[in-house]
Design a protein around this motif. Structure first.
Motif, PDB file in Angstrom:
ATOM      1  N   ILE A 239       3.262  11.069   0.797  1.00 43.85           N
ATOM      2  CA  ILE A 239       2.070  10.127   0.430  1.00 43.85           C
ATOM      3  C   ILE A 239       2.204   8.637   1.195  1.00 43.85           C
ATOM      4  O   ILE A 239       2.619   8.497   1.243  1.00 43.85           O
ATOM      5  CB  ILE A 239       1.635  10.386  -0.639  1.00 43.85           C
ATOM      6  CG1 ILE A 239       0.332   9.487  -0.580  1.00 43.85           C
ATOM      7  CG2 ILE A 239       2.615   9.390  -1.120  1.00 43.85           C
ATOM      8  CD1 ILE A 239      -0.210  10.303  -2.677  1.00 43.85           C
ATOM      9  N   GLY A 240       0.898   8.592   1.356  1.00 39.98           N
ATOM     10  CA  GLY A 240       0.256   7.079   1.925  1.00 39.98           C
ATOM     11  C   GLY A 240      -0.148   7.012   1.846  1.00 39.98           C
ATOM     12  O   GLY A 240      -1.583   7.347   1.660  1.00 39.98           O
ATOM     13  N   PRO A 241      -1.375   5.360   2.464  1.00 41.84           N
ATOM     14  CA  PRO A 241      -2.858   5.473   2.508  1.00 41.84           C
ATOM     15  C   PRO A 241      -3.519   6.194   3.050  1.00 41.84           C
ATOM     16  O   PRO A 241      -3.043   6.320   4.042  1.00 41.84           O
ATOM     17  CB  PRO A 241      -2.418   4.009   2.635  1.00 41.84           C
ATOM     18  CG  PRO A 241      -1.253   3.355   2.581  1.00 41.84           C
ATOM     19  CD  PRO A 241      -0.442   4.525   2.470  1.00 41.84           C
ATOM     20  N   GLY A 242      -4.368   6.720   2.489  1.00 46.41           N
ATOM     21  CA  GLY A 242      -5.111   7.892   3.654  1.00 46.41           C
ATOM     22  C   GLY A 242      -4.587   8.862   3.707  1.00 46.41           C
ATOM     23  O   GLY A 242      -5.341   9.481   4.601  1.00 46.41           O
TER      24      GLY A 242
ATOM     25  N   PRO B  31       0.312  -1.112   0.108  1.00 45.49           N
ATOM     26  CA  PRO B  31      -0.176   0.178   0.410  1.00 45.49           C
ATOM     27  C   PRO B  31       1.006   1.291   0.157  1.00 45.49           C
ATOM     28  O   PRO B  31       0.550   2.225  -0.540  1.00 45.49           O
ATOM     29  CB  PRO B  31      -0.607  -0.083   0.999  1.00 45.49           C
ATOM     30  CG  PRO B  31      -1.234  -1.125   1.611  1.00 45.49           C
ATOM     31  CD  PRO B  31       0.564  -1.880   1.449  1.00 45.49           C
ATOM     32  N   LEU B  32       2.049   1.411   0.623  1.00 43.71           N
ATOM     33  CA  LEU B  32       2.832   2.528   1.040  1.00 43.71           C
ATOM     34  C   LEU B  32       3.328   2.985  -0.348  1.00 43.71           C
ATOM     35  O   LEU B  32       3.323   3.628  -1.329  1.00 43.71           O
ATOM     36  CB  LEU B  32       3.293   2.522   2.020  1.00 43.71           C
ATOM     37  CG  LEU B  32       4.769   4.165   2.283  1.00 43.71           C
ATOM     38  CD1 LEU B  32       3.925   4.696   2.339  1.00 43.71           C
ATOM     39  CD2 LEU B  32       5.778   3.273   3.336  1.00 43.71           C
ATOM     40  N   GLN B  33       4.039   1.508  -1.295  1.00 42.37           N
ATOM     41  CA  GLN B  33       4.767   1.348  -2.341  1.00 42.37           C
ATOM     42  C   GLN B  33       3.295   2.033  -3.581  1.00 42.37           C
ATOM     43  O   GLN B  33       4.152   2.648  -5.020  1.00 42.37           O
ATOM     44  CB  GLN B  33       5.060   0.061  -2.731  1.00 42.37           C
ATOM     45  CG  GLN B  33       5.440   0.415  -4.465  1.00 42.37           C
ATOM     46  CD  GLN B  33       6.674  -0.981  -4.487  1.00 42.37           C
ATOM     47  OE1 GLN B  33       6.399  -2.468  -4.025  1.00 42.37           O
ATOM     48  NE2 GLN B  33       6.494  -1.135  -5.670  1.00 42.37           N
TER      49      GLN B  33
ATOM     50  N   SER C 265      -4.924  12.717  -0.675  1.00 45.24           N
ATOM     51  CA  SER C 265      -4.763  11.922  -0.297  1.00 45.24           C
ATOM     52  C   SER C 265      -5.898  10.504  -0.351  1.00 45.24           C
ATOM     53  O   SER C 265      -5.865   9.983  -0.219  1.00 45.24           O
ATOM     54  CB  SER C 265      -5.287  12.634   0.921  1.00 45.24           C
ATOM     55  OG  SER C 265      -4.767  13.220   1.754  1.00 45.24           O
ATOM     56  N   CYS C 266      -6.893  11.088  -1.337  1.00 43.65           N
ATOM     57  CA  CYS C 266      -8.092  10.424  -1.196  1.00 43.65           C
ATOM     58  C   CYS C 266      -7.682   9.674  -2.254  1.00 43.65           C
ATOM     59  O   CYS C 266      -8.831   8.580  -2.695  1.00 43.65           O
ATOM     60  CB  CYS C 266      -9.358  10.820  -1.606  1.00 43.65           C
ATOM     61  SG  CYS C 266      -9.805  12.246  -2.623  1.00 43.65           S
ATOM     62  N   ASN C 267      -6.743  10.507  -3.751  1.00 46.73           N
ATOM     63  CA  ASN C 267      -6.402   9.071  -4.419  1.00 46.73           C
ATOM     64  C   ASN C 267      -5.468   8.473  -4.402  1.00 46.73           C
ATOM     65  O   ASN C 267      -4.954   7.377  -5.251  1.00 46.73           O
ATOM     66  CB  ASN C 267      -5.943   9.776  -5.466  1.00 46.73           C
ATOM     67  CG  ASN C 267      -7.470  10.709  -6.446  1.00 46.73           C
ATOM     68  OD1 ASN C 267      -8.117  10.016  -8.097  1.00 46.73           O
ATOM     69  ND2 ASN C 267      -7.643  11.729  -6.236  1.00 46.73           N
ATOM     70  N   SER C 268      -4.549   7.396  -3.241  1.00 51.70           N
ATOM     71  CA  SER C 268      -3.795   7.342  -2.584  1.00 51.70           C
ATOM     72  C   SER C 268      -3.446   5.881  -2.725  1.00 51.70           C
ATOM     73  O   SER C 268      -3.233   5.301  -2.845  1.00 51.70           O
ATOM     74  CB  SER C 268      -2.681   7.376  -1.171  1.00 51.70           C
ATOM     75  OG  SER C 268      -4.037   7.728  -0.352  1.00 51.70           O
ATOM     76  N   TYR C 269      -4.830   5.520  -2.821  1.00 54.14           N
ATOM     77  CA  TYR C 269      -5.444   4.319  -3.294  1.00 54.14           C
ATOM     78  C   TYR C 269      -5.019   3.321  -4.431  1.00 54.14           C
ATOM     79  O   TYR C 269      -5.389   2.236  -4.401  1.00 54.14           O
ATOM     80  CB  TYR C 269      -6.976   3.554  -2.317  1.00 54.14           C
ATOM     81  CG  TYR C 269      -6.654   3.549  -0.683  1.00 54.14           C
ATOM     82  CD1 TYR C 269      -5.361   3.370   0.082  1.00 54.14           C
ATOM     83  CD2 TYR C 269      -7.348   4.979  -0.225  1.00 54.14           C
ATOM     84  CE1 TYR C 269      -5.959   2.982   1.456  1.00 54.14           C
ATOM     85  CE2 TYR C 269      -7.205   5.148   1.750  1.00 54.14           C
ATOM     86  CZ  TYR C 269      -6.703   4.437   2.182  1.00 54.14           C
ATOM     87  OH  TYR C 269      -6.651   4.485   3.199  1.00 54.14           O
TER      88      TYR C 269
ATOM     89  N   VAL D 239       1.050   6.745  -7.505  1.00 48.79           N
ATOM     90  CA  VAL D 239      -0.203   7.771  -7.212  1.00 48.79           C
ATOM     91  C   VAL D 239       0.594   8.796  -7.424  1.00 48.79           C
ATOM     92  O   VAL D 239       0.358   9.596  -8.300  1.00 48.79           O
ATOM     93  CB  VAL D 239      -1.292   6.483  -6.361  1.00 48.79           C
ATOM     94  CG1 VAL D 239      -2.032   7.953  -6.662  1.00 48.79           C
ATOM     95  CG2 VAL D 239      -1.664   5.691  -6.532  1.00 48.79           C
ATOM     96  N   GLY D 240       1.292   9.290  -6.066  1.00 53.01           N
ATOM     97  CA  GLY D 240       2.182  10.233  -5.668  1.00 53.01           C
ATOM     98  C   GLY D 240       2.293  11.116  -6.807  1.00 53.01           C
ATOM     99  O   GLY D 240       2.388  11.920  -7.677  1.00 53.01           O
TER     100      GLY D 240
END
Length: 152
Positions: free
Chosen positions: A36-39, A8-10, A74-78, A15-16
């Motif tokens: 950046i990270g999940p959420g 998830p972090l990768q 934040s909200c696109n990080s997933y 994404v970022g």
């Protein structure tokens, strides 16, 4: 074949990077992605000469843009495309030319396709400048194309 679950972090970092590469507004305004990270996402921006209004303070629209951008990351990080369904901001103190503004976005709730994110904007001294709340809605697609399956 199995469905590969990325770290998830990768994935958030991918994404970022992808979002920032296409984010012309952030590039133009000098908004930088710090973390950046999940959420969550952390970003910053320096208040330039062209960002001050007739009161010689940072125009609220630029503060809003920094907060809204942090919300978007934040909200696109997933890696699920998400857009704002609503947002609000409370301006607490003025920012001045030469200040560096920091925005920290944190997911408060995620249920189905909807999310709620709070973004705190502070200056270089840690003084609160604004509080922003954004509500997101997931839509079709991904920020970064990922393979559906992988072979071993």
């Amino acid at each position: 074949m199995f469905s590969a679950e990325p770290d998830p972090l990768q994935l958030a970092n991918e994404v970022g990077r992808a979002m920032h590469a296409r984010d012309r507004t952030s590039q133009f305004l000098g908004i930088h992605l710090d973390q950046i990270g999940p959420g969550y996402a952390h970003m910053h921006m320096k208040v330039g000469e062209q960002m001050v209004n007739g009161h010689d303070i940072c125009h609220g629209g630029f503060i809003f843009t920094l907060a809204d951008t942090t919300f978007a990351y934040s909200c696109n990080s997933y890696n699920h495309n998400a857009v704002a369904s609503s947002c609000s901001i409370e301006f607490l103190a003025p920012a001045h030319r030469g200040d560096t503004l920091y925005a920290k976005g944190t997911e408060q709730a995620l249920a189905g396709r909807s999310g709620i994110y709070d973004i705190e904007v502070t200056n270089q001294d840690g003084k609160q400048i604004a509080l922003f709340r954004g509500k997101s809605q997931r839509i079709r697609g991904e920020v970064v194309a990922r393979p559906a399956t992988t072979e071993r």
